[in-house]
Design a protein around this motif. Structure first.
Motif, PDB file in Angstrom:
ATOM      1  N   THR A  98       0.851  -1.276   0.130  1.00  0.00           N
ATOM      2  CA  THR A  98      -0.032   0.051  -0.016  1.00  0.00           C
ATOM      3  C   THR A  98       0.814   1.290   0.220  1.00  0.00           C
ATOM      4  OG1 THR A  98       0.119  -0.011   2.525  1.00  0.00           O
ATOM      5  CG2 THR A  98      -1.773  -0.950   1.485  1.00  0.00           C
ATOM      6  N   GLY A  99       2.067   1.197   0.191  1.00  0.00           N
ATOM      7  CA  GLY A  99       2.979   2.214   0.530  1.00  0.00           C
ATOM      8  C   GLY A  99       2.171   2.794   1.846  1.00  0.00           C
ATOM      9  N   SER A 100       3.165   3.982   2.211  1.00  0.00           N
ATOM     10  CA  SER A 100       2.600   4.680   3.472  1.00  0.00           C
ATOM     11  C   SER A 100       2.945   6.252   3.315  1.00  0.00           C
ATOM     12  CB  SER A 100       3.142   3.908   4.788  1.00  0.00           C
ATOM     13  OG  SER A 100       4.501   4.787   5.214  1.00  0.00           O
ATOM     14  N   PRO A 101       2.280   6.939   4.292  1.00  0.00           N
ATOM     15  CA  PRO A 101       3.065   8.533   3.806  1.00  0.00           C
ATOM     16  C   PRO A 101       4.394   8.812   4.222  1.00  0.00           C
ATOM     17  CG  PRO A 101       0.665   8.491   5.079  1.00  0.00           C
ATOM     18  CD  PRO A 101       1.334   6.941   4.910  1.00  0.00           C
ATOM     19  N   GLU A 102       4.830   8.009   5.253  1.00  0.00           N
ATOM     20  CA  GLU A 102       6.212   8.310   5.579  1.00  0.00           C
ATOM     21  C   GLU A 102       7.265   7.360   4.902  1.00  0.00           C
ATOM     22  OE1 GLU A 102       3.957   7.591   8.039  1.00  0.00           O
ATOM     23  OE2 GLU A 102       3.636   9.846   8.306  1.00  0.00           O
ATOM     24  N   ILE A 158     -10.079  -0.003  -3.207  1.00  0.00           N
ATOM     25  CA  ILE A 158      -9.008   0.522  -3.127  1.00  0.00           C
ATOM     26  C   ILE A 158      -8.778   0.690  -1.371  1.00  0.00           C
ATOM     27  CG2 ILE A 158      -7.560   2.571  -3.153  1.00  0.00           C
ATOM     28  CD1 ILE A 158      -8.840   3.042  -5.841  1.00  0.00           C
ATOM     29  N   TYR A 159      -7.862   0.217  -0.837  1.00  0.00           N
ATOM     30  CA  TYR A 159      -7.490   0.239   0.598  1.00  0.00           C
ATOM     31  C   TYR A 159      -7.210   1.695   0.907  1.00  0.00           C
ATOM     32  CZ  TYR A 159      -6.107  -1.221   5.296  1.00  0.00           C
ATOM     33  OH  TYR A 159      -5.922  -1.316   6.520  1.00  0.00           O
ATOM     34  N   PRO A 160      -7.926   2.206   1.873  1.00  0.00           N
ATOM     35  CA  PRO A 160      -7.530   3.677   2.100  1.00  0.00           C
ATOM     36  C   PRO A 160      -6.208   4.221   2.132  1.00  0.00           C
ATOM     37  CG  PRO A 160      -9.471   2.817   3.433  1.00  0.00           C
ATOM     38  CD  PRO A 160      -9.000   1.656   2.758  1.00  0.00           C
ATOM     39  N   LEU A 161      -5.299   3.263   2.970  1.00  0.00           N
ATOM     40  CA  LEU A 161      -3.930   3.755   3.187  1.00  0.00           C
ATOM     41  C   LEU A 161      -3.463   3.981   1.786  1.00  0.00           C
ATOM     42  CD1 LEU A 161      -1.445   4.177   5.098  1.00  0.00           C
ATOM     43  CD2 LEU A 161      -1.189   1.713   4.862  1.00  0.00           C
ATOM     44  N   THR A 162      -3.546   3.197   0.698  1.00  0.00           N
ATOM     45  CA  THR A 162      -3.166   3.674  -0.507  1.00  0.00           C
ATOM     46  C   THR A 162      -3.474   4.932  -1.189  1.00  0.00           C
ATOM     47  OG1 THR A 162      -3.483   1.369  -1.155  1.00  0.00           O
ATOM     48  CG2 THR A 162      -2.992   2.750  -2.987  1.00  0.00           C
ATOM     49  N   PHE A 163      -4.762   5.722  -0.817  1.00  0.00           N
ATOM     50  CA  PHE A 163      -5.063   7.112  -0.985  1.00  0.00           C
ATOM     51  C   PHE A 163      -4.198   7.745  -0.068  1.00  0.00           C
ATOM     52  CE2 PHE A 163      -9.402   5.615  -2.481  1.00  0.00           C
ATOM     53  CZ  PHE A 163      -9.346   6.041  -3.903  1.00  0.00           C
ATOM     54  N   THR A 164      -3.952   7.517   0.952  1.00  0.00           N
ATOM     55  CA  THR A 164      -3.669   8.372   2.233  1.00  0.00           C
ATOM     56  C   THR A 164      -1.907   8.591   1.570  1.00  0.00           C
ATOM     57  OG1 THR A 164      -4.767   7.342   3.669  1.00  0.00           O
ATOM     58  CG2 THR A 164      -3.116   8.912   4.385  1.00  0.00           C
ATOM     59  N   SER A 165      -1.433   7.533   1.280  1.00  0.00           N
ATOM     60  CA  SER A 165      -0.131   7.267   0.812  1.00  0.00           C
ATOM     61  C   SER A 165      -0.015   8.284  -0.374  1.00  0.00           C
ATOM     62  CB  SER A 165       0.395   6.221   0.484  1.00  0.00           C
ATOM     63  OG  SER A 165       0.035   4.953   1.527  1.00  0.00           O
ATOM     64  N   TYR A 166      -0.563   8.101  -1.392  1.00  0.00           N
ATOM     65  CA  TYR A 166      -0.723   8.867  -2.643  1.00  0.00           C
ATOM     66  C   TYR A 166      -0.606  10.099  -2.299  1.00  0.00           C
ATOM     67  CZ  TYR A 166      -2.167  11.010  -7.075  1.00  0.00           C
ATOM     68  OH  TYR A 166      -2.248  11.762  -8.245  1.00  0.00           O
ATOM     69  N   ASN A 167      -1.665  10.908  -1.682  1.00  0.00           N
ATOM     70  CA  ASN A 167      -1.616  12.267  -1.249  1.00  0.00           C
ATOM     71  C   ASN A 167      -0.479  12.647  -0.801  1.00  0.00           C
ATOM     72  OD1 ASN A 167      -4.371  12.327  -2.254  1.00  0.00           O
ATOM     73  ND2 ASN A 167      -5.185  12.150  -0.304  1.00  0.00           N
ATOM     74  N   LYS A 171       2.307  15.573  -2.331  1.00  0.00           N
ATOM     75  CA  LYS A 171       2.788  16.743  -1.666  1.00  0.00           C
ATOM     76  C   LYS A 171       4.447  16.687  -1.419  1.00  0.00           C
ATOM     77  CE  LYS A 171       1.312  19.135   2.473  1.00  0.00           C
ATOM     78  NZ  LYS A 171       0.543  18.932   3.908  1.00  0.00           N
ATOM     79  N   ARG A 172       4.917  15.456  -1.047  1.00  0.00           N
ATOM     80  CA  ARG A 172       6.454  15.369  -0.902  1.00  0.00           C
ATOM     81  C   ARG A 172       7.177  15.725  -2.226  1.00  0.00           C
ATOM     82  NH1 ARG A 172       7.910  10.246   2.660  1.00  0.00           N
ATOM     83  NH2 ARG A 172      10.225  10.337   2.376  1.00  0.00           N
ATOM     84  N   ILE A 173       6.572  14.941  -3.304  1.00  0.00           N
ATOM     85  CA  ILE A 173       7.381  15.471  -4.527  1.00  0.00           C
ATOM     86  C   ILE A 173       7.173  16.732  -5.126  1.00  0.00           C
ATOM     87  CG2 ILE A 173       7.285  14.529  -6.896  1.00  0.00           C
ATOM     88  CD1 ILE A 173       8.511  12.568  -4.955  1.00  0.00           C
ATOM     89  N   SER A 174       6.098  17.308  -5.033  1.00  0.00           N
ATOM     90  CA  SER A 174       5.900  18.755  -5.439  1.00  0.00           C
ATOM     91  C   SER A 174       6.609  19.617  -4.608  1.00  0.00           C
ATOM     92  CB  SER A 174       4.471  19.311  -5.504  1.00  0.00           C
ATOM     93  OG  SER A 174       4.008  19.550  -4.242  1.00  0.00           O
TER      94      SER A 174
END
Ligand SMILES: [Fe+2]
Ligand SMILES: [Fe+2]
Length: 183
Positions: A98-102, A158-167, A171-174
């Motif tokens: 799923t990735g994760s935000p961090e 879609i597992y919600p964490l995938t969305f949270t990670s994407y968002n 932000k991180r990349i921009s």
């Protein structure tokens, strides 16, 4: 696990070593993480459901399946059956579906190695390899976008964490891009 999946784990491990070398990551942890990342992929659903209850994991996990479970829940089998308790490796395995935000560096490495190892041949893999070779973090965002697009096209949940990670990664990349432009 099947020979085919084991070969994928070996290739993921080798690719993780490469990415660790290129990005100043922990080479040994990358090697082990790649090797064990899909350890739980062929564990029966009933065992995962039991583990979700036993470890008091969030109930919403029950609405998903092996594709999500083998990472998030798979680590409990790795701890119990392999006796591997290294927190950084377990986190990387846990986040590889799923990735994760961090996502610390090792988790980014395993996530990308799994996606671009030489056995992968999905449409877009060459682009994924090129982006990742230039910038590991941009590769992470590419994979998250690819994953979401794929699931939407197939009309799968879609597992919600995938969305949270994407968002978080958008932000991180921009922010990184803007910082580079300002230099
Ligand atoms: Fe996996
Ligand atoms: Fe994998």
């Amino acid at each position: 696990m099947t020979q085919k999946r084991f070969a994928h784990c070996q290739r993921t491990s080798a690719m993780a070593v490469k990415l660790a070398e290129q990005n100043g990551g922990d080479v040994l942890r990358a090697k082990i993480g790649g090797l064990v990342h899909d350890y739980a992929k062929q564990i029966p659903d009933a065992d995962f459901i039991q583990a979700i209850h036993d470890h008091h994991l969030p109930d919403d996990l029950l609405h998903y399946g092996n594709a999500i479970w083998h990472g998030i829940v798979g680590v409990y089998f790795i701890e119990d059956e392999l006796g591997l308790h290294d927190p950084a490796i377990l986190q990387a395995v846990q986040e590889h579906t799923t990735g994760s935000p961090e996502m610390p560096l090792l988790a980014q490495i395993i996530y990308m190695a799994d996606f671009i190892e030489p056995g992968r041949s999905f449409p877009g893999v060459e682009k994924a390899r090129a982006i990742t070779a230039k910038n590991l973090q941009a590769g992470v965002l590419f994979q998250l976008s690819h994953e979401l697009t794929y699931l939407v096209e197939k009309q799968e949940p879609i597992y919600p964490l995938t969305f949270t990670s994407y968002n978080a990664w958008v932000k991180r990349i921009s922010q990184t891009t803007q910082a580079k432009k300002a230099e």
